[in-house]
Design a protein around this motif. Structure first.
Motif, PDB file in Angstrom:
ATOM      1  N   PRO A  63       0.808  -1.221   0.000  1.00  0.00           N
ATOM      2  CA  PRO A  63       0.000   0.000   0.000  1.00  0.00           C
ATOM      3  C   PRO A  63       0.843   1.274   0.000  1.00  0.00           C
ATOM      4  O   PRO A  63       1.906   1.342   0.618  1.00  0.00           O
ATOM      5  N   VAL A  64       0.344   2.263  -0.707  1.00  0.00           N
ATOM      6  CA  VAL A  64       0.862   3.634  -0.669  1.00  0.00           C
ATOM      7  C   VAL A  64      -0.358   4.533  -0.526  1.00  0.00           C
ATOM      8  O   VAL A  64      -1.311   4.420  -1.303  1.00  0.00           O
ATOM      9  N   GLY A  65      -0.365   5.362   0.479  1.00  0.00           N
ATOM     10  CA  GLY A  65      -1.528   6.208   0.711  1.00  0.00           C
ATOM     11  C   GLY A  65      -2.777   5.397   1.012  1.00  0.00           C
ATOM     12  O   GLY A  65      -3.889   5.810   0.678  1.00  0.00           O
ATOM     13  N   GLY A  66      -2.591   4.222   1.613  1.00  0.00           N
ATOM     14  CA  GLY A  66      -3.719   3.394   2.009  1.00  0.00           C
ATOM     15  C   GLY A  66      -4.298   2.505   0.924  1.00  0.00           C
ATOM     16  O   GLY A  66      -5.271   1.793   1.158  1.00  0.00           O
ATOM     17  N   ARG A  67      -3.704   2.520  -0.279  1.00  0.00           N
ATOM     18  CA  ARG A  67      -4.200   1.693  -1.388  1.00  0.00           C
ATOM     19  C   ARG A  67      -3.049   0.933  -2.012  1.00  0.00           C
ATOM     20  O   ARG A  67      -1.953   1.484  -2.177  1.00  0.00           O
ATOM     21  N   PRO A  68      -3.255  -0.336  -2.409  1.00  0.00           N
ATOM     22  CA  PRO A  68      -2.182  -1.072  -3.091  1.00  0.00           C
ATOM     23  C   PRO A  68      -1.708  -0.312  -4.328  1.00  0.00           C
ATOM     24  O   PRO A  68      -2.512   0.303  -5.033  1.00  0.00           O
ATOM     25  N   MET A  69      -0.411  -0.379  -4.577  1.00  0.00           N
ATOM     26  CA  MET A  69       0.129   0.305  -5.756  1.00  0.00           C
ATOM     27  C   MET A  69      -0.579  -0.140  -7.027  1.00  0.00           C
ATOM     28  O   MET A  69      -0.876   0.683  -7.906  1.00  0.00           O
ATOM     29  N   LEU A  70      -0.868  -1.437  -7.157  1.00  0.00           N
ATOM     30  CA  LEU A  70      -1.561  -1.940  -8.340  1.00  0.00           C
ATOM     31  C   LEU A  70      -2.892  -1.222  -8.535  1.00  0.00           C
ATOM     32  O   LEU A  70      -3.238  -0.820  -9.658  1.00  0.00           O
ATOM     33  N   HIS A  71      -3.640  -1.026  -7.462  1.00  0.00           N
ATOM     34  CA  HIS A  71      -4.946  -0.376  -7.571  1.00  0.00           C
ATOM     35  C   HIS A  71      -4.802   1.095  -7.928  1.00  0.00           C
ATOM     36  O   HIS A  71      -5.663   1.653  -8.629  1.00  0.00           O
ATOM     37  N   ARG A  72      -3.722   1.722  -7.481  1.00  0.00           N
ATOM     38  CA  ARG A  72      -3.493   3.113  -7.842  1.00  0.00           C
ATOM     39  C   ARG A  72      -3.208   3.244  -9.341  1.00  0.00           C
ATOM     40  O   ARG A  72      -3.678   4.176 -10.005  1.00  0.00           O
ATOM     41  N   VAL A  73      -2.437   2.294  -9.894  1.00  0.00           N
ATOM     42  CA  VAL A  73      -2.160   2.330 -11.336  1.00  0.00           C
ATOM     43  C   VAL A  73      -3.433   2.014 -12.124  1.00  0.00           C
ATOM     44  O   VAL A  73      -3.717   2.659 -13.135  1.00  0.00           O
ATOM     45  N   LEU A  74      -4.209   1.043 -11.654  1.00  0.00           N
ATOM     46  CA  LEU A  74      -5.475   0.740 -12.328  1.00  0.00           C
ATOM     47  C   LEU A  74      -6.396   1.963 -12.355  1.00  0.00           C
ATOM     48  O   LEU A  74      -7.093   2.205 -13.341  1.00  0.00           O
ATOM     49  N   ALA A  75      -6.389   2.747 -11.291  1.00  0.00           N
ATOM     50  CA  ALA A  75      -7.212   3.956 -11.244  1.00  0.00           C
ATOM     51  C   ALA A  75      -6.744   4.990 -12.269  1.00  0.00           C
ATOM     52  O   ALA A  75      -7.549   5.739 -12.823  1.00  0.00           O
ATOM     53  N   ARG A 104      -8.609  -3.302 -19.232  1.00  0.00           N
ATOM     54  CA  ARG A 104      -7.433  -3.259 -18.367  1.00  0.00           C
ATOM     55  C   ARG A 104      -7.017  -4.694 -18.067  1.00  0.00           C
ATOM     56  O   ARG A 104      -7.838  -5.511 -17.657  1.00  0.00           O
ATOM     57  N   ILE A 105      -5.733  -4.960 -18.270  1.00  0.00           N
ATOM     58  CA  ILE A 105      -5.195  -6.313 -18.112  1.00  0.00           C
ATOM     59  C   ILE A 105      -4.011  -6.248 -17.162  1.00  0.00           C
ATOM     60  O   ILE A 105      -3.104  -5.420 -17.329  1.00  0.00           O
ATOM     61  N   VAL A 106      -4.016  -7.105 -16.156  1.00  0.00           N
ATOM     62  CA  VAL A 106      -2.899  -7.231 -15.222  1.00  0.00           C
ATOM     63  C   VAL A 106      -2.179  -8.537 -15.522  1.00  0.00           C
ATOM     64  O   VAL A 106      -2.810  -9.599 -15.593  1.00  0.00           O
ATOM     65  N   VAL A 107      -0.870  -8.456 -15.710  1.00  0.00           N
ATOM     66  CA  VAL A 107      -0.072  -9.653 -15.969  1.00  0.00           C
ATOM     67  C   VAL A 107       0.818  -9.908 -14.762  1.00  0.00           C
ATOM     68  O   VAL A 107       1.661  -9.091 -14.416  1.00  0.00           O
ATOM     69  N   GLY A 108       0.592 -11.049 -14.125  1.00  0.00           N
ATOM     70  CA  GLY A 108       1.368 -11.410 -12.949  1.00  0.00           C
ATOM     71  C   GLY A 108       0.447 -11.783 -11.810  1.00  0.00           C
ATOM     72  O   GLY A 108      -0.775 -11.678 -11.928  1.00  0.00           O
ATOM     73  N   PRO A 109       1.029 -12.201 -10.709  1.00  0.00           N
ATOM     74  CA  PRO A 109       0.196 -12.545  -9.554  1.00  0.00           C
ATOM     75  C   PRO A 109      -0.496 -11.300  -9.028  1.00  0.00           C
ATOM     76  O   PRO A 109       0.077 -10.213  -9.033  1.00  0.00           O
ATOM     77  N   SER A 110      -1.729 -11.445  -8.611  1.00  0.00           N
ATOM     78  CA  SER A 110      -2.434 -10.290  -8.052  1.00  0.00           C
ATOM     79  C   SER A 110      -3.476 -10.773  -7.069  1.00  0.00           C
ATOM     80  O   SER A 110      -3.979 -11.895  -7.177  1.00  0.00           O
ATOM     81  N   GLY A 111      -3.801  -9.918  -6.146  1.00  0.00           N
ATOM     82  CA  GLY A 111      -4.914 -10.185  -5.252  1.00  0.00           C
ATOM     83  C   GLY A 111      -6.198  -9.783  -5.948  1.00  0.00           C
ATOM     84  O   GLY A 111      -6.259  -9.736  -7.183  1.00  0.00           O
ATOM     85  N   PRO A 112      -7.227  -9.455  -5.183  1.00  0.00           N
ATOM     86  CA  PRO A 112      -8.492  -9.020  -5.785  1.00  0.00           C
ATOM     87  C   PRO A 112      -8.278  -7.768  -6.646  1.00  0.00           C
ATOM     88  O   PRO A 112      -7.499  -6.884  -6.290  1.00  0.00           O
ATOM     89  N   VAL A 113      -8.966  -7.726  -7.785  1.00  0.00           N
ATOM     90  CA  VAL A 113      -8.896  -6.563  -8.669  1.00  0.00           C
ATOM     91  C   VAL A 113     -10.317  -6.079  -8.939  1.00  0.00           C
ATOM     92  O   VAL A 113     -11.276  -6.833  -8.772  1.00  0.00           O
ATOM     93  N   PRO A 114     -10.468  -4.833  -9.346  1.00  0.00           N
ATOM     94  CA  PRO A 114     -11.810  -4.311  -9.642  1.00  0.00           C
ATOM     95  C   PRO A 114     -12.496  -5.108 -10.747  1.00  0.00           C
ATOM     96  O   PRO A 114     -11.830  -5.745 -11.581  1.00  0.00           O
ATOM     97  N   GLY A 115     -13.810  -5.052 -10.769  1.00  0.00           N
ATOM     98  CA  GLY A 115     -14.580  -5.732 -11.793  1.00  0.00           C
ATOM     99  C   GLY A 115     -14.184  -5.278 -13.182  1.00  0.00           C
ATOM    100  O   GLY A 115     -13.892  -4.101 -13.404  1.00  0.00           O
ATOM    101  N   GLY A 116     -14.143  -6.220 -14.110  1.00  0.00           N
ATOM    102  CA  GLY A 116     -13.798  -5.914 -15.488  1.00  0.00           C
ATOM    103  C   GLY A 116     -12.317  -5.996 -15.794  1.00  0.00           C
ATOM    104  O   GLY A 116     -11.926  -5.985 -16.962  1.00  0.00           O
ATOM    105  N   VAL A 117     -11.477  -6.050 -14.756  1.00  0.00           N
ATOM    106  CA  VAL A 117     -10.032  -6.165 -14.965  1.00  0.00           C
ATOM    107  C   VAL A 117      -9.697  -7.642 -15.154  1.00  0.00           C
ATOM    108  O   VAL A 117     -10.093  -8.488 -14.354  1.00  0.00           O
ATOM    109  N   ARG A 118      -8.971  -7.946 -16.219  1.00  0.00           N
ATOM    110  CA  ARG A 118      -8.583  -9.339 -16.467  1.00  0.00           C
ATOM    111  C   ARG A 118      -7.153  -9.560 -15.988  1.00  0.00           C
ATOM    112  O   ARG A 118      -6.310  -8.661 -16.050  1.00  0.00           O
ATOM    113  N   VAL A 119      -6.903 -10.781 -15.527  1.00  0.00           N
ATOM    114  CA  VAL A 119      -5.593 -11.144 -14.984  1.00  0.00           C
ATOM    115  C   VAL A 119      -5.065 -12.354 -15.735  1.00  0.00           C
ATOM    116  O   VAL A 119      -5.807 -13.301 -16.016  1.00  0.00           O
TER     117      VAL A 119
END
Length: 199
Positions: free
Chosen positions: A26-38, A46-61
């Motif tokens: 987390p940075v500023g209370g939010r995971p860095m991944l979620h900040r980039v997704l925002a 939006r596509i995440v490549v690599g291990p990830s925890g929960p992601v927002p709806g519509g994001v593919r991993v």
């Protein structure tokens, strides 16, 4: 549909952080991944490549082949999921907690106003921030194909700078207010600095 997609590279061993799941840090209370997704919330996909925890709806991993094969292998995995009609791709590291919608929009405008295949930020020392850029999809595919051919059919372990070797690049200096959007967090000290900027 605008044909704009975002591929976030969330792999990497994070050796300088003791092997933690760096994008989940987390940075500023939010995971860095979620900040980039925002920062790419307006992308058609939006596509995440690599291990990830929960992601927002519509994001593919997805995962690169082989797992741990590096950023170019991850790029290939992300490109494989793009829908027809995609014309531009933001190719981003998942540890850019200071990236904003405005910063990505500036890259997209720079690309639209040029004949380049890639628009990416350059820092104050003139270094290209190659995982903070927006590509025209045909140029990125051509760069991958060239690198595959040069490396005998594989991109396992290839560095991202290899993609830029044959590409026409529009270099963009950050003109906005606030911290540099390409700032990535490789160490605990980097995370502390990013926290200071977000408070």
């Amino acid at each position: 549909m605008t044909g704009y997609a975002a591929v976030l590279l969330a792999g990497g061993a994070a050796r300088r952080m003791g092997g933690v799941d760096k994008p989940a840090r987390p940075v500023g209370g939010r995971p860095m991944l979620h900040r980039v997704l925002a920062a790419v919330a307006d992308a058609d996909e939006r596509i995440v490549v690599g291990p990830s925890g929960p992601v927002p709806g519509g994001v593919r991993v997805t995962r690169e082949e082989p797992a741990g094969g590096g950023p170019v292998a991850a790029t290939v995995a992300g490109l494989a999921l793009l829908r027809p009609g995609t014309t531009t791709v933001a190719l981003l590291a998942a540890d850019l907690p200071l990236l904003t919608v405005a910063a990505v929009a500036e890259l997209r405008r720079a690309l639209d106003g040029s004949t380049a295949g890639l628009a990416c930020y350059v820092d104050g020392d003139g270094r290209r921030q190659q995982l903070c850029g927006v590509w025209r999809l045909p140029a990125l595919r051509a760069a991958v194909e060239r690198l595959v051919a040069e490396r005998g059919g594989t991109v396992d372990g290839a560095a991202v700078r290899g993609l830029l070797a044959g590409a026409t690049v529009r270099e963009v200096a950050w003109s906005g207010a606030g911290p540099p959007p390409w700032f990535d967090c490789d160490t605990d000290e980097d995370v502390r600095r990013a926290e200071e900027w977000t408070t």
